[in-house]
Every structure is written in structure tokens, then in C-alpha cells.
Scaffold this motif. Structure first.
Motif, mmCIF file in Angstrom:
data_model
loop_
_atom_site.group_PDB
_atom_site.id
_atom_site.type_symbol
_atom_site.label_atom_id
_atom_site.label_comp_id
_atom_site.label_asym_id
_atom_site.label_seq_id
_atom_site.Cartn_x
_atom_site.Cartn_y
_atom_site.Cartn_z
ATOM 1 N N ALA A 103 1.055 -1.288 -0.036
ATOM 2 C CA ALA A 103 0.402 0.063 0.246
ATOM 3 C C ALA A 103 0.655 1.422 0.047
ATOM 4 N N GLU A 104 1.792 1.658 0.773
ATOM 5 C CA GLU A 104 2.996 2.066 0.821
ATOM 6 C C GLU A 104 3.895 2.572 -0.225
ATOM 7 N N ALA A 105 3.368 1.512 -1.439
ATOM 8 C CA ALA A 105 4.780 1.578 -2.434
ATOM 9 C C ALA A 105 3.286 2.347 -3.545
ATOM 10 N N LEU A 106 2.275 1.687 -3.729
ATOM 11 C CA LEU A 106 1.234 2.222 -5.027
ATOM 12 C C LEU A 106 1.268 3.449 -4.070
ATOM 13 N N ALA A 107 1.012 4.596 -2.604
ATOM 14 C CA ALA A 107 0.562 5.893 -2.696
ATOM 15 C C ALA A 107 2.424 6.382 -3.322
ATOM 16 N N ARG A 108 3.410 5.733 -3.011
ATOM 17 C CA ARG A 108 4.242 7.047 -3.688
ATOM 18 C C ARG A 108 4.583 6.873 -4.907
ATOM 19 N N ALA A 109 3.989 5.660 -5.996
ATOM 20 C CA ALA A 109 4.036 5.399 -7.280
ATOM 21 C C ALA A 109 2.539 6.294 -7.381
ATOM 22 N N ALA A 110 1.682 6.846 -6.356
ATOM 23 C CA ALA A 110 1.114 7.165 -7.419
ATOM 24 C C ALA A 110 1.387 9.062 -7.404
ATOM 25 N N THR A 111 2.478 9.325 -6.702
ATOM 26 C CA THR A 111 2.792 10.881 -6.264
ATOM 27 C C THR A 111 3.990 10.308 -6.824
ATOM 28 N N ASP A 112 5.344 9.746 -7.022
ATOM 29 C CA ASP A 112 6.365 9.791 -7.237
ATOM 30 C C ASP A 112 6.846 9.583 -7.228
ATOM 31 N N PRO A 113 6.638 8.371 -8.608
ATOM 32 C CA PRO A 113 7.512 7.062 -9.473
ATOM 33 C C PRO A 113 9.268 6.535 -8.993
ATOM 34 N N ALA A 114 9.557 8.099 -9.079
ATOM 35 C CA ALA A 114 11.447 8.396 -10.009
ATOM 36 C C ALA A 114 11.460 8.102 -8.313
ATOM 37 N N GLY A 115 10.791 8.450 -7.224
ATOM 38 C CA GLY A 115 11.089 8.719 -5.859
ATOM 39 C C GLY A 115 10.810 6.979 -5.752
ATOM 40 N N LEU A 121 -1.747 2.540 -12.558
ATOM 41 C CA LEU A 121 -0.995 3.925 -11.911
ATOM 42 C C LEU A 121 0.324 3.841 -13.292
ATOM 43 N N ALA A 122 0.482 3.014 -14.085
ATOM 44 C CA ALA A 122 1.356 3.139 -14.896
ATOM 45 C C ALA A 122 1.079 3.961 -16.085
#
Length: 365
Positions: free
Chosen positions: A13-25, A48-49
Motif C-alpha cells: 500500500a505504501e509503495a502504491l501511494a508513492r508510485a501515485a505521487t513520486d514514481p521516480a522516488g 498508475l503506470a
């Protein structure tokens, strides 16, 4: 790669949240978690992708009209090769791709002559010679890889295929290939010596970029690699891209027994994995490599469509066969027509866009 359980869904869930806002991060651990997504989490990941794809390159479905030739057969009969190139151009091809192990006795001079032959036969872009072949020819001539690349570029070479990367981990590469060429096709052509280490592959590709020759970037998955290997591979590509800017696109290919290694190492073809790999690649490559290609000759068209809904934006080459010798290319018997691409684009809800090898536009599709 085994899907991760979704119960608790904390790291995922945390990874999906970051992928939504800062994928390069995304951190390595987060990217690994995303590669294991399944069920609703996988649907969220691919959405998201796909949204990132639209933001990065828009909604057009890219393709190039090309023809593939084997190096050995192209060298063996110059008149036939010239005719095949001219025919491909007459059929609408803008790219000729030449790759395959070098025959005995072939070095830089023969490759230069082949470049001149192809590029004077028709006004086409020549996309040719994998890192394995370049390194082999340079070693045979006793010259630096960069010196050979400079000569090939001057002769008219336009870009190089970034195949043979497999997975950029020496342990994985050794498990797949053992001694010899890590990307040798199953053909009667002699086998080239090849850069067997990940560092050698990267160095050869970097030299190509430094000499004005862009390349594709590739990954082969579905064998002994782990999600951590895939993430490390993508990181290595991004580091090189930040130095050179020479990668035109990323292509993930499923493991093909005989082409990439022994059948015993192959995992069953997995739609979940195809979706996750393309989605994570799109996210991790954000801001570095804009284009992600669905390798339809390796995936098959149904799985290529799945990849195109998971962050990929390009279907690659049509692989025109022609009439002179339909079996001339490495993908003999496999081709797409413009009508096939139009139908695929219609199913995806994206307009088709014919492109050049390096993603300039040639003509409206």
C-alpha cells in the motif's frame, strides 16, 4: 516472480501511494513489492503506470515499419541483401535491423562494408550489431570498441540494438549462458565471443552512446531472476541513461528457451508478471527513458496488448516479410500489418503513430 500476499497490505500500500505521487522516488524495496502485486493491487499498479504513460508520451500507439536480417546471411550475399533492403523500403520500411553472431574471419572492415551496402541500397535507418558483435569485431581487429563504433557511425550506422543485456547481474548471466554468447540465436550461424559480464555490456553500450549511436535497453525475465534482480537491472539502465541519454526505449522480453538459455530454467509464461514488469519499468524509468515497448514477437499479440495497458506505449516493428525471401529475418513468419496495428489501437482507444527508429515522426499513420 511470485506474487506477494495482500493481507495487511502495508508495504505494498505504501509503495502504491508513492508510485501515485513520486514514481521516480520509489525505493528498491517498494519497487520489489510492486513487482509482486496481484489482484486489485496489480490493477491499481497498472492503472498508475498507464496514467504515467499518458502523462509522459501521450495516447498514441507507436510503431515502426522495419525488416530484420541476420548478420551472417546479409554478409554472405551482398546482391541479395541489397535487393532485400530495396524491397523493404518499397514496402514502406524505414528501418533495417541487422544482428546475429559474426562468421569466422569477419571484422570491422566487413561490418563497415555492410553498413555502406545497406544505407546506399535505400534511404533507411540502419539499426545493427548487438554489443556482442561489436565487442567481438573489435577484439578480432585488435582495436578499441570505441574506435570501431566511430568507424561504423561514419559509415552510416544509425543506432544499435541493446539486446544481450539479459539481466545485468553476473550470477544470473552465468546461470543462463555459461560460456559463449549470452544472446546467440538458435541458428547455424557461427557464435561470436561476447561481453559476458554486466559491466562489459554496459561499457559497450555506453561507448555506442558516446559515439552518437543511440540504442534500445532490454531485460529478459521469466527464469532464475528475482524481483530484486529486475529492480537492480532497471537502476543500472537509469544510471547509464543519466550519463548519456542514449537509450531510446525500454523493452522487456519473456525468457525464450533456446534463445536465452536452457528450457529447464524457464518459468511458465505469466500474464501477472508481464503486467507487473511493464508497470514497474514505466514507473522507475520516469524522467529517464520515455518509451516502453511491448515486444509482440516474443510476447504474442494478446500479451503485448496486456503490456500496452500496463504502461507500454509502443508495439515495436512490423517486420515486413516481402516476397524475395520471407524467411530472411530472425522473426521469420511473424509480421504485423498496418491493419493489425489499427485494430489494436482501436481496442486500446489510442490513435496509431508511425515513428522512426529514434521516435521522430515520418508520416501520418
Amino acid at each position: 516472480m511470485t506474487p506477494v500476499p495482500t493481507a495487511g497490505a502495508g508495504p505494498l500500500a505504501e509503495a502504491l501511494a508513492r508510485a501515485a505521487t513520486d514514481p521516480a522516488g520509489l525505493t528498491d524495496a517498494e519497487a520489489v513489492a510492486l513487482l509482486g502485486a496481484s489482484g486489485p493491487e496489480l490493477d491499481r499498479l497498472t492503472a498508475l503506470a498507464d496514467a504515467r504513460r499518458a502523462t509522459t508520451v501521450g495516447d498514441r500507439l507507436g510503431f515502426v515499419v522495419n525488416r530484420n536480417l541476420h548478420t551472417a546471411t546479409a554478409l554472405a550475399d551482398p546482391d541479395r541483401t541489397r535487393a532485400l533492403v530495396a524491397e523493404a523500403h518499397a514496402l514502406g520500411a524505414t528501418e533495417i535491423c541487422v544482428q546475429g553472431p559474426l562468421p569466422a574471419g569477419v571484422g570491422g572492415a566487413e561490418l563497415e562494408a555492410l553498413v555502406v551496402l545497406v544505407t546506399t541500397a535505400a534511404p533507411v535507418h540502419l539499426h545493427a550489431f548487438r554489443p556482442a558483435e561489436i565487442a567481438d569485431a573489435a577484439a578480432r581487429d585488435g582495436i578499441a570498441v570505441g574506435d570501431l563504433l566511430g568507424r561504423l557511425r561514419a559509415a552510416g550506422l544509425g543506432s544499435v540494438p541493446g539486446t544481450g543485456a539479459l539481466v545485468l547481474d553476473d550470477g544470473v548471466r552465468a546461470a543462463l549462458t555459461g560460456p559463449g554468447d549470452p544472446a546467440a540465436p538458435t541458428s547455424a550461424a557461427p557464435t561470436s565471443a561476447a561481453p559476458t559480464s554486466a559491466a562489459a555490456w554496459l561499457a559497450t553500450v555506453e561507448a555506442a552512446h558516446r559515439h552518437g549511436l543511440p540504442s534500445t535497453a532490454t531485460l529478459v525475465h521469466g527464469h532464475v531472476e528475482t524481483p530484486a534482480h529486475v529492480v537492480a537491472h532497471l537502476r543500472a539502465l537509469t544510471v547509464l541513461q543519466e550519463r548519456t541519454g542514449g537509450f531510446t526505449e525500454f523493452i522487456a522480453m519473456p525468457y525464450t528457451p533456446g534463445l536465452h538459455g536452457p528450457a529447464r530454467l524457464a518459468r511458465p509464461r505469466d500474464e501477472r508478471e508481464v503486467r507487473a514488469v511493464h508497470a514497474v519499468a514505466r514507473l522507475l524509468l520516469t524522467g529517464r527513458i520515455d518509451h516502453v515497448q511491448a515486444a509482440w514477437p516474443k510476447l504474442g499479440l494478446p500479451l503485448a496488448e496486456v503490456a500496452l495497458r500496463s504502461g507500454a506505449d509502443d508495439v515495436g516493428g512490423l517486420l515486413v516479410d516481402g516476397l524475395l525471401d520471407p524467411a530472411a529475418g530472425a522473426e521469420a513468419g511473424r509480421r504485423l500489418s498496418r491493419a493489425d496495428v489499427a485494430a489494436l489501437a482501436d481496442r486500446l482507444g489510442r490513435p496509431p503513430r508511425e515513428r522512426s527508429t529514434t521516435y521522430g515522426r515520418h508520416r501520418p499513420a
